[in-house]
Design a protein around this motif. Structure first.
Motif, PDB file in Angstrom:
ATOM      1  N   ALA A 158       0.984  -1.090   0.050  1.00 30.07           N
ATOM      2  CA  ALA A 158       0.124   0.048   0.148  1.00 30.07           C
ATOM      3  C   ALA A 158       0.670   1.306   0.043  1.00 30.07           C
ATOM      4  N   LYS A 159       2.055   0.851   0.644  1.00 34.14           N
ATOM      5  CA  LYS A 159       2.799   2.212   0.510  1.00 34.14           C
ATOM      6  C   LYS A 159       3.558   2.641  -0.815  1.00 34.14           C
ATOM      7  N   VAL A 160       3.709   1.108  -1.424  1.00 41.35           N
ATOM      8  CA  VAL A 160       4.352   1.527  -2.926  1.00 41.35           C
ATOM      9  C   VAL A 160       3.481   1.921  -3.942  1.00 41.35           C
ATOM     10  N   PHE A 161       2.153   1.677  -4.132  1.00 40.76           N
ATOM     11  CA  PHE A 161       1.403   2.196  -4.959  1.00 40.76           C
ATOM     12  C   PHE A 161       1.192   3.768  -5.205  1.00 40.76           C
ATOM     13  N   PRO A 162       1.180   4.453  -4.342  1.00 39.34           N
ATOM     14  CA  PRO A 162       1.025   6.009  -4.249  1.00 39.34           C
ATOM     15  C   PRO A 162       2.251   6.348  -5.259  1.00 39.34           C
ATOM     16  N   LYS A 163       3.311   5.843  -4.865  1.00 36.57           N
ATOM     17  CA  LYS A 163       4.667   6.267  -5.661  1.00 36.57           C
ATOM     18  C   LYS A 163       4.578   5.987  -7.046  1.00 36.57           C
ATOM     19  N   LEU A 164       3.952   4.785  -7.321  1.00 36.85           N
ATOM     20  CA  LEU A 164       3.784   4.242  -8.928  1.00 36.85           C
ATOM     21  C   LEU A 164       2.413   5.053  -9.802  1.00 36.85           C
TER      22      LEU A 164
END
Length: 179
Positions: A43-49
């Motif tokens: 869940a922390k990775v997807f906002p960056k993507l």
């Protein structure tokens, strides 16, 4: 020395499964559960993507993520830079200017230009970045497709579709009640 973290690995694995998406958005939780990895980390990775334009997001019970571009248009380097930020492979400390032989200040010849060690690291970083830029999400998906038996792709799609269907129907569907 900076390095590529597990976040990149998690992100690439999740993006790989988005290439198999049945057309409906997939939640970061579903993608994490599918692979047995930490939902909170994913869940922390997807906002960056999303910020990098690699995925698009939609909210709500039917929400989740879809690829924002075709898999052949997403390079591994884009994913690395989105998740890690563009940070150098090597952080030169300019040790050459601290040699004990130089009593006060090093002579200009000693510190002129790029440090020879730093130059090696810059070439290595360029080679790594060039290699990552030459590989796409489609390349990885193709490697997996060639390696896995044909039924595996069908099983993945079925799991993703079933999970999305369960998520969109809500708790009543899980109890066997009609939607």
């Amino acid at each position: 020395m900076a390095h590529i973290t597990a976040g990149v690995e998690y992100g690439l694995h999740c993006l790989l499964w988005l290439t198999s998406s049945p057309g409906a958005p997939l939640s970061s939780r579903d993608l994490a559960d599918f692979q047995g990895i930490s939902p909170s980390f994913v869940a922390k990775v997807f906002p960056k993507l999303e910020k990098a334009g690699i995925v698009t997001a939609s909210e709500g019970i039917k929400g989740g993520y879809l690829l924002a571009k075709q898999p052949q248009d997403i390079t591994v380097l884009e994913v690395v830079d989105a998740i890690e930020g563009r940070k150098p492979l090597f952080d030169c400390q300019e040790i050459r200017s601290r040699c004990a032989v130089y009593r006060e200040r090093p002579p200009s010849w000693a510190t002129k230009g790029v440090c020879a060690i730093h130059a090696v690291m810059l070439r290595a970083e360029k080679a790594m970045r060039d290699s990552l830029a030459s590989q796409t999400l489609a390349d990885i998906a193709g490697d997996l497709e060639r390696k896995a038996p044909p039924a595996f792709s069908d099983d993945v799609r079925k799991w993703l579709v079933d999970r999305a269907r369960t998520r969109t129907r809500g708790p009543a569907a899980e109890d066997g009640a009609l939607p």
